[in-house]
Design an enzyme around this catalytic site. Structure first.
Site, short mmCIF file in Angstrom:
data_model
loop_
_atom_site.label_atom_id
_atom_site.label_comp_id
_atom_site.label_asym_id
_atom_site.label_seq_id
_atom_site.Cartn_x
_atom_site.Cartn_y
_atom_site.Cartn_z
N GLU A 77 99.28 71.27 73.21
CA GLU A 77 98.43 72.03 74.22
C GLU A 77 97.71 71.17 75.28
O GLU A 77 97.74 71.90 76.49
CB GLU A 77 97.28 72.94 73.23
CG GLU A 77 96.58 73.87 73.88
CD GLU A 77 95.37 74.15 73.39
OE1 GLU A 77 95.47 74.50 72.09
OE2 GLU A 77 94.30 74.47 73.90
N SER A 104 98.09 69.32 62.65
CA SER A 104 97.50 70.69 63.02
C SER A 104 96.07 70.37 63.34
O SER A 104 95.38 69.96 62.50
CB SER A 104 97.53 71.92 61.71
OG SER A 104 96.58 72.69 62.20
#
Ligand code: SF4
Length: 307
Positions: A126, A223
């Site tokens: 991201e 994650s």
């Protein structure tokens, strides 16, 4: 043994959206379908799609010209969009709408000539995407309060900040406070970038920490939001472990534990948590499972038009 399930856990609206985009593309077009980067950071989700023939790539050069490619939930920098156009790829964008909101804020800062401090974990997918929306000469990346002290931006220049959506709410608050102390004219983004799912999952782990002696977080090692949940538990003084599935459980974690909390990252399918609960019930016969009402059941992002 009491097993407490976190109030909010499992797929967030962005992950449901991204996985639904892949499902729909499969139904409408069939194979071949390529996905740029893991659609979401969860081993089970990615492997299940791989078994159905979806091909995950880290470079566009691996994709035959003219093919269909889906951008992952984490978003991509504009350079990847341009490269896709050059290769005549048929793009389906599964970027989470909340990440796209951050891209818009980044673009706005750069258009206004505002130095932009991007708060987050270097190298996360991201962050790579969001950094691409900031002019190189205006981009500064910080991960810690210490990094804020090292920023070399003259005080008379415009400075703003944006954050990765999956940061620790408490840690990013400290970094933003340090930024405000360092730059008295600091511009805040129009809205908080840390997304609702990150906030509610961290709050739910704090709730578990007040009830439990130990916390287990289901989530993959790469994650970001799952790792932040484990850290949230530990910061509350409760040992916390991250596991991909029940197969990773270790009996020694349970010594002296009477109340165990269970949660999962935003990219973890619900069945993983339910399987974990079944395994705990087998390990501790007679264990009572406590469930709370989930306040975010109705948050859904509409699917994009497919190409
Ligand atoms: S964690 Fe937040 S930003 Fe990331 S996909 Fe889910 S809703 Fe979107």
């Amino acid at each position: 043994m009491n097993i407490y399930l976190a109030r909010t856990r499992g797929f967030c609206a962005g992950v449901s959206f991204a996985t639904a985009v892949v499902e729909r593309a499969l139904q409408e077009y069939g194979l071949p379908i390529y996905v740029y980067h893991e659609i979401v950071h969860n081993t089970f989700v990615v492997n299940a799609f791989k078994e159905r023939g979806i091909v995950f790539v880290e470079k566009l050069s691996e994709v035959p010209p003219g093919s269909r490619i889906i951008f992952s939930a984490h978003g991509v920098p504009p350079a990847i969009v341009r490269e896709s156009e050059r290769l005549r790829l048929r793009v389906i964008d599964a970027t989470c709408p909340l990440v796209k909101k951050v891209h818009r804020q980044a673009t706005k800062y750069s258009e206004n000539g505002c130095h932009t401090v991007l708060i987050g974990h270097k190298g996360h997918q991201e962050m790579i995407g969001t950094a691409g929306y900031i002019k190189e000469e205006l981009l500064h990346i910080v991960e810690t309060v210490e990094d804020v002290k090292k920023l070399d931006i003259p005080l008379e220049l415009k400075v703003g900040y944006i954050t990765q959506t999956t940061l620790s709410v408490d840690e990013s608050k400290l970094i933003i406070e340090a930024m405000h102390r360092r730059f008295p004219n600091l511009q805040d983004p129009a809205r908080d970038d840390i997304c609702y799912a990150t906030q509610t999952r961290q709050d739910a782990v704090k709730e578990l920490a007040s009830l439990c002696d130990m916390i287990i977080i289901c989530g993959s090692a790469n994650s970001s939001n799952s790792n932040r949940l484990r850290e949230t538990g530990e910061r509350c003084g409760v040992p916390a472990y991250i596991i991909d599935s029940a197969a990773d459980l270790r009996m020694e974690w349970f010594r002296g534990v009477e109340n165990v909390g269970v949660s999962s990252g935003a990219s973890v399918p619900h069945f993983i948590v339910e399987d974990l609960v079944k395994e705990l019930e087998k390990m501790f016969p007679g264990a009572a499972v406590q469930r709370f009402e989930n306040p975010e059941k109705n948050i859904v992002f509409p699917l994009p038009e497919l190409l």
